[in-house]
Design an enzyme around this catalytic site. Structure first.
Site, PDB file in Angstrom:
ATOM      1  N   TYR A  13       0.812  -1.225   0.000  1.00  0.00           N
ATOM      2  CA  TYR A  13       0.000   0.000   0.000  1.00  0.00           C
ATOM      3  C   TYR A  13       0.847   1.279   0.000  1.00  0.00           C
ATOM      4  O   TYR A  13       0.368   2.328  -0.408  1.00  0.00           O
ATOM      5  CB  TYR A  13      -0.937   0.005   1.206  1.00  0.00           C
ATOM      6  CG  TYR A  13      -2.107  -0.938   1.051  1.00  0.00           C
ATOM      7  CD1 TYR A  13      -3.233  -0.571   0.322  1.00  0.00           C
ATOM      8  CD2 TYR A  13      -2.070  -2.220   1.609  1.00  0.00           C
ATOM      9  CE1 TYR A  13      -4.306  -1.442   0.165  1.00  0.00           C
ATOM     10  CE2 TYR A  13      -3.142  -3.093   1.452  1.00  0.00           C
ATOM     11  CZ  TYR A  13      -4.258  -2.697   0.734  1.00  0.00           C
ATOM     12  OH  TYR A  13      -5.310  -3.563   0.572  1.00  0.00           O
ATOM     13  N   THR A 120       6.798   1.433   9.528  1.00  0.00           N
ATOM     14  CA  THR A 120       6.620   1.811  10.932  1.00  0.00           C
ATOM     15  C   THR A 120       7.433   0.856  11.807  1.00  0.00           C
ATOM     16  O   THR A 120       7.333  -0.359  11.649  1.00  0.00           O
ATOM     17  CB  THR A 120       5.131   1.716  11.310  1.00  0.00           C
ATOM     18  OG1 THR A 120       4.406   2.497  10.374  1.00  0.00           O
ATOM     19  CG2 THR A 120       4.892   2.230  12.714  1.00  0.00           C
ATOM     20  N   ARG A 153       2.410   8.553   6.213  1.00  0.00           N
ATOM     21  CA  ARG A 153       1.284   8.988   7.058  1.00  0.00           C
ATOM     22  C   ARG A 153      -0.016   9.016   6.278  1.00  0.00           C
ATOM     23  O   ARG A 153      -0.969   9.686   6.660  1.00  0.00           O
ATOM     24  CB  ARG A 153       1.588  10.398   7.571  1.00  0.00           C
ATOM     25  CG  ARG A 153       2.914  10.461   8.257  1.00  0.00           C
ATOM     26  CD  ARG A 153       3.389  11.881   8.314  1.00  0.00           C
ATOM     27  NE  ARG A 153       3.275  12.411   9.660  1.00  0.00           N
ATOM     28  CZ  ARG A 153       3.479  13.686   9.971  1.00  0.00           C
ATOM     29  NH1 ARG A 153       3.787  14.547   9.025  1.00  0.00           N
ATOM     30  NH2 ARG A 153       3.371  14.096  11.203  1.00  0.00           N
ATOM     31  N   VAL A 154      -0.044   8.278   5.157  1.00  0.00           N
ATOM     32  CA  VAL A 154      -1.197   8.381   4.257  1.00  0.00           C
ATOM     33  C   VAL A 154      -2.375   7.555   4.748  1.00  0.00           C
ATOM     34  O   VAL A 154      -2.201   6.485   5.325  1.00  0.00           O
ATOM     35  CB  VAL A 154      -0.801   7.933   2.833  1.00  0.00           C
ATOM     36  CG1 VAL A 154       0.146   8.942   2.221  1.00  0.00           C
ATOM     37  CG2 VAL A 154      -0.157   6.549   2.844  1.00  0.00           C
ATOM     38  N   LYS A 205       5.770   8.920  14.347  1.00  0.00           N
ATOM     39  CA  LYS A 205       4.831   8.008  13.680  1.00  0.00           C
ATOM     40  C   LYS A 205       4.039   7.187  14.700  1.00  0.00           C
ATOM     41  O   LYS A 205       2.806   7.047  14.610  1.00  0.00           O
ATOM     42  CB  LYS A 205       5.611   7.071  12.741  1.00  0.00           C
ATOM     43  CG  LYS A 205       4.816   5.941  12.177  1.00  0.00           C
ATOM     44  CD  LYS A 205       3.799   6.430  11.186  1.00  0.00           C
ATOM     45  CE  LYS A 205       2.828   5.348  10.816  1.00  0.00           C
ATOM     46  NZ  LYS A 205       1.914   5.739   9.777  1.00  0.00           N
ATOM     47  N   ARG A 212      -4.505   8.352  18.048  1.00  0.00           N
ATOM     48  CA  ARG A 212      -5.820   8.031  17.450  1.00  0.00           C
ATOM     49  C   ARG A 212      -6.411   6.793  18.130  1.00  0.00           C
ATOM     50  O   ARG A 212      -7.605   6.740  18.397  1.00  0.00           O
ATOM     51  CB  ARG A 212      -5.657   7.815  15.936  1.00  0.00           C
ATOM     52  CG  ARG A 212      -6.987   7.791  15.189  1.00  0.00           C
ATOM     53  CD  ARG A 212      -6.796   8.167  13.741  1.00  0.00           C
ATOM     54  NE  ARG A 212      -7.958   7.913  12.919  1.00  0.00           N
ATOM     55  CZ  ARG A 212      -8.991   8.758  12.770  1.00  0.00           C
ATOM     56  NH1 ARG A 212      -8.979   9.914  13.409  1.00  0.00           N
ATOM     57  NH2 ARG A 212      -9.994   8.457  11.986  1.00  0.00           N
ATOM     58  N   GLY A 256      -9.150  -1.777  13.513  1.00  0.00           N
ATOM     59  CA  GLY A 256      -8.433  -2.748  12.698  1.00  0.00           C
ATOM     60  C   GLY A 256      -7.424  -2.071  11.794  1.00  0.00           C
ATOM     61  O   GLY A 256      -7.075  -0.904  11.983  1.00  0.00           O
ATOM     62  N   CYS A 259      -2.190  -0.648  10.862  1.00  0.00           N
ATOM     63  CA  CYS A 259      -1.423   0.459  11.435  1.00  0.00           C
ATOM     64  C   CYS A 259      -1.810   0.701  12.885  1.00  0.00           C
ATOM     65  O   CYS A 259      -1.062   0.421  13.802  1.00  0.00           O
ATOM     66  CB  CYS A 259      -1.659   1.714  10.612  1.00  0.00           C
ATOM     67  SG  CYS A 259      -1.434   1.408   8.859  1.00  0.00           S
ATOM     68  N   TYR A 315     -11.517  -3.737   7.292  1.00  0.00           N
ATOM     69  CA  TYR A 315     -11.215  -3.081   8.566  1.00  0.00           C
ATOM     70  C   TYR A 315     -11.856  -1.706   8.674  1.00  0.00           C
ATOM     71  O   TYR A 315     -12.017  -1.177   9.772  1.00  0.00           O
ATOM     72  CB  TYR A 315      -9.709  -3.051   8.821  1.00  0.00           C
ATOM     73  CG  TYR A 315      -8.949  -1.866   8.272  1.00  0.00           C
ATOM     74  CD1 TYR A 315      -8.806  -0.704   9.024  1.00  0.00           C
ATOM     75  CD2 TYR A 315      -8.368  -1.904   7.016  1.00  0.00           C
ATOM     76  CE1 TYR A 315      -8.106   0.380   8.533  1.00  0.00           C
ATOM     77  CE2 TYR A 315      -7.665  -0.838   6.524  1.00  0.00           C
ATOM     78  CZ  TYR A 315      -7.540   0.300   7.276  1.00  0.00           C
ATOM     79  OH  TYR A 315      -6.851   1.383   6.789  1.00  0.00           O
TER      80      TYR A 315
HETATM   81  N1  SAJ Z   1     -12.127   3.895  13.643  1.00  0.00           N
HETATM   82  C1  SAJ Z   1     -13.137   3.946  14.595  1.00  0.00           C
HETATM   83  N2  SAJ Z   1     -13.649   5.161  14.948  1.00  0.00           N
HETATM   84  C2  SAJ Z   1     -13.199   6.322  14.389  1.00  0.00           C
HETATM   85  C3  SAJ Z   1     -12.161   6.269  13.440  1.00  0.00           C
HETATM   86  C4  SAJ Z   1     -11.650   5.037  13.081  1.00  0.00           C
HETATM   87  O1  SAJ Z   1     -13.568   2.907  15.134  1.00  0.00           O
HETATM   88  O2  SAJ Z   1     -13.740   7.382  14.744  1.00  0.00           O
HETATM   89  C5  SAJ Z   1     -11.547   2.593  13.258  1.00  0.00           C
HETATM   90  C6  SAJ Z   1     -11.695   2.271  11.764  1.00  0.00           C
HETATM   91  O3  SAJ Z   1     -12.943   1.699  11.486  1.00  0.00           O
HETATM   92  C7  SAJ Z   1     -10.534   1.303  11.564  1.00  0.00           C
HETATM   93  C8  SAJ Z   1      -9.466   1.851  12.504  1.00  0.00           C
HETATM   94  O4  SAJ Z   1     -10.149   2.658  13.452  1.00  0.00           O
HETATM   95  O5  SAJ Z   1     -10.872   0.002  11.969  1.00  0.00           O
HETATM   96  C9  SAJ Z   1      -8.378   2.672  11.850  1.00  0.00           C
HETATM   97  O6  SAJ Z   1      -8.928   3.498  10.819  1.00  0.00           O
HETATM   98  P1  SAJ Z   1      -8.427   4.997  10.540  1.00  0.00           P
HETATM   99  O7  SAJ Z   1      -9.173   5.517   9.390  1.00  0.00           O
HETATM  100  O8  SAJ Z   1      -8.467   5.779  11.801  1.00  0.00           O
HETATM  101  O9  SAJ Z   1      -6.884   4.845  10.228  1.00  0.00           O
HETATM  102  P2  SAJ Z   1      -6.017   3.915   9.216  1.00  0.00           P
HETATM  103  O10 SAJ Z   1      -5.505   2.755  10.016  1.00  0.00           O
HETATM  104  O11 SAJ Z   1      -6.732   3.614   7.968  1.00  0.00           O
HETATM  105  O12 SAJ Z   1      -4.812   4.918   8.891  1.00  0.00           O
HETATM  106  C10 SAJ Z   1      -4.015   5.396   9.961  1.00  0.00           C
HETATM  107  C11 SAJ Z   1      -3.877   6.931   9.809  1.00  0.00           C
HETATM  108  N3  SAJ Z   1      -3.301   7.490  11.027  1.00  0.00           N
HETATM  109  C12 SAJ Z   1      -3.901   8.528  11.691  1.00  0.00           C
HETATM  110  O13 SAJ Z   1      -4.944   9.028  11.308  1.00  0.00           O
HETATM  111  C13 SAJ Z   1      -3.201   9.042  12.885  1.00  0.00           C
HETATM  112  C14 SAJ Z   1      -2.983   7.239   8.607  1.00  0.00           C
HETATM  113  O14 SAJ Z   1      -2.720   8.633   8.519  1.00  0.00           O
HETATM  114  C15 SAJ Z   1      -1.655   6.460   8.715  1.00  0.00           C
HETATM  115  O15 SAJ Z   1      -0.802   6.719   7.611  1.00  0.00           O
HETATM  116  C16 SAJ Z   1      -1.993   4.993   8.738  1.00  0.00           C
HETATM  117  O16 SAJ Z   1      -2.760   4.741   9.935  1.00  0.00           O
HETATM  118  C17 SAJ Z   1      -0.688   4.190   8.768  1.00  0.00           C
HETATM  119  O17 SAJ Z   1      -0.298   3.673   7.709  1.00  0.00           O
HETATM  120  O18 SAJ Z   1      -0.019   4.173   9.806  1.00  0.00           O
END
Ligand code: SAJ
Length: 425
Positions: A13, A120, A153-154, A205, A212, A256, A259, A315
């Protein structure tokens, strides 16, 4: 420094969009992956990942002649390592892919080269693990070649935009290395580029994703509390978020992806005594699937022999990635409680969980169901019309774990409707 050739190790990715973007900006890029299926597929123009715009970008890069896909690295001005860093059963970081990628570069490393780690990693990986491996080349890190940690950080779903537009942190093992990294990423990054040291960049990172995770854990715990106090957590969150300094996130079936559900453990592993809050948030989020299943059984009674249709396994919404997906745990717990589960994941309809059935269409998933559980807010599910669903299923109980449906619409179509964290109704 100016760069003409780049070798990107790991075409997942992060590596594939990065390699393709450099190629469409004029660099000669060698994309390397050890998986021959991925290499053969890409060489035939097939992209193995779903991400908006990625197929077009990869095909443009390949057609330009600037992107070559191979199984082994070769000499280049710069190397980017973008391989996975999963965790092992004991939650410790598995750095075997980083180690193998670094070792594969050693025979090709030349004086003046730049090596960047994007995967990471636990704090100090660049200095304590990567530098000694690369120095087997006989060259000294920071003096004869540049060494950098620069986190990706995408956000999956927005990778191609965020790759270019996000601020980029570049941590060098010395200032000259950081500057060399800046020279490379400046080729396409339009966001701010900030230079620091490698260990700070690693920590940045991990802090971002841990922050979050902790905030989602708070939302999930609020859902459970609201359920106890006969409050609808979604109403309460909307009201709390009217405070100028409060921004509570969304409760759901858990956290999930590759990350946020993984990275905080790297801090726990590195400092188990200190990282108490980090560990606790992980435990709250990891136990959320069990809360969802408990909620379901309180609403529909015994799960034994119930036919339950589960919508969504990815996820999160609009991705095809099932790594660490909490929905899979929910399904396993439902199955273990004796339910007959049929799943439907439109982005991966063939994905099958032991002891359950995978449907290839919504119709098949719903046709014999007693209850429907929505676990992922894919657009295809958000837009479902209760009146039409009523025609294709005998189920009259709806559990919405992501709260994307409107309660009133389901009620007026004759369904019982519950969303998690709603103790009010
Ligand atoms: N989720 C919730 N409630 C929310 C937000 C998310 O339950 O309010 C859940 C989602 O359904 C998912 C998980 O959290 O299962 C993570 O989703 P996400 O959209 O928060 O994040 P990722 O894992 O897709 O991407 C994150 C991002 N990091 C941050 O926002 C700090 C992204 O910028 C990073 O580049 C990525 O991790 C990574 O590659 O590390």
């Amino acid at each position: 420094m100016s760069y003409k050739t780049l070798c990107v190790l790991g075409l997942g990715y992060i590596g594939l969009p990065t390699a393709s973007t450099f190629a469409t900006h004029g660099l000669q890029v060698i994309g390397v992956d050890t998986n021959s299926e991925i290499v053969n597929g890409l060489n035939n123009g097939q992209v193995h990942l779903f991400e908006p715009g990625l197929r077009t970008l990869v095909q443009a890069a390949l057609h330009s002649g600037n992107l070559t896909i191979r199984r082994q690295p070769q000499a280049a001005d710069a190397f980017i390592i973008a391989v996975p860093t999963p965790f092992k059963e004991n939650k410790q970081a598995d750095l075997s892919f980083v180690t193998a990628a670094a070792e594969s570069i050693v025979p090709f490393l030349k004086a003046g080269n730049l090596v960047i780690l994007e995967s990471t990693s636990p704090p100090r990986t660049t200095v304590d693990l990567l530098a000694p491996i690369l120095e087997k080349s006989g060259l000294k890190a920071g003096q004869e070649f540049h060494l950098v940690y620069s986190p990706e950080r995408v956000l999956p779903g927005k990778i191609l935009h965020e790759l270019i537009e996000n601020a980029r942190v570049i941590g060098g093992i010395n200032p000259a290395s950081a500057q060399a990294g800046c020279d490379l990423y400046s080729i396409f990054v339009t966001g701010e580029i900030i230079l620091t040291d490698a260990t700070t960049a690693e920590m940045v990172k991990l802090m971002e994703n841990t922050y979050r995770d902790i905030n989602i854990a708070a939302a999930n715990e609020f859902a459970r509390l609201a359920d106890d106090f006969q409050v609808d957590v979604w109403e309460a969150i909307a009201l709390a978020n009217r405070h100028p300094r409060v921004k509570i996130l969304h409760p759901g079936p858990g956290v999930g992806g590759h990350c946020i559900s993984v990275d905080p453990w790297f801090l726990v592993e590195a400092a188990p005594e200190t990282a108490q809050l980090v560990r606790c948030a992980r435990q709250v989020n990891d136990s959320q699937p069990a809360y969802v299943v408990d909620f379901v059984s309180r609403k529909i009674g015994t799960l034994r022999k119930k036919h339950i249709a589960v919508l969504g396994l990815a996820y999160k919404a609009e991705v095809d990635d099932l790594r660490e997906a909490p929905a899979i745990h929910v399904v396993q717990l439902l199955r273990d409680a004796g339910a007959q589960v049929i799943t439907f994941e439109p982005f991966k309809p063939d994905f099958h969980i032991d002891g359950t059935q995978a449907a290839d269409s919504l119709q098949t998933a719903l046709q014999n169901a007693d209850a429907i559980i929505l676990l992922v807010g894919h657009n295809q599910f958000r837009n479902l019309e209760p009146q039409k669903i009523k025609q294709i299923t005998p189920a009259r109980k709806i559990i919405d774990a992501v709260h994307v449906w409107q309660r009133e619409e389901w009620l007026s179509a004759g369904f019982e409707y519950y969303h998690i964290g709603d103790g009010k109704h």
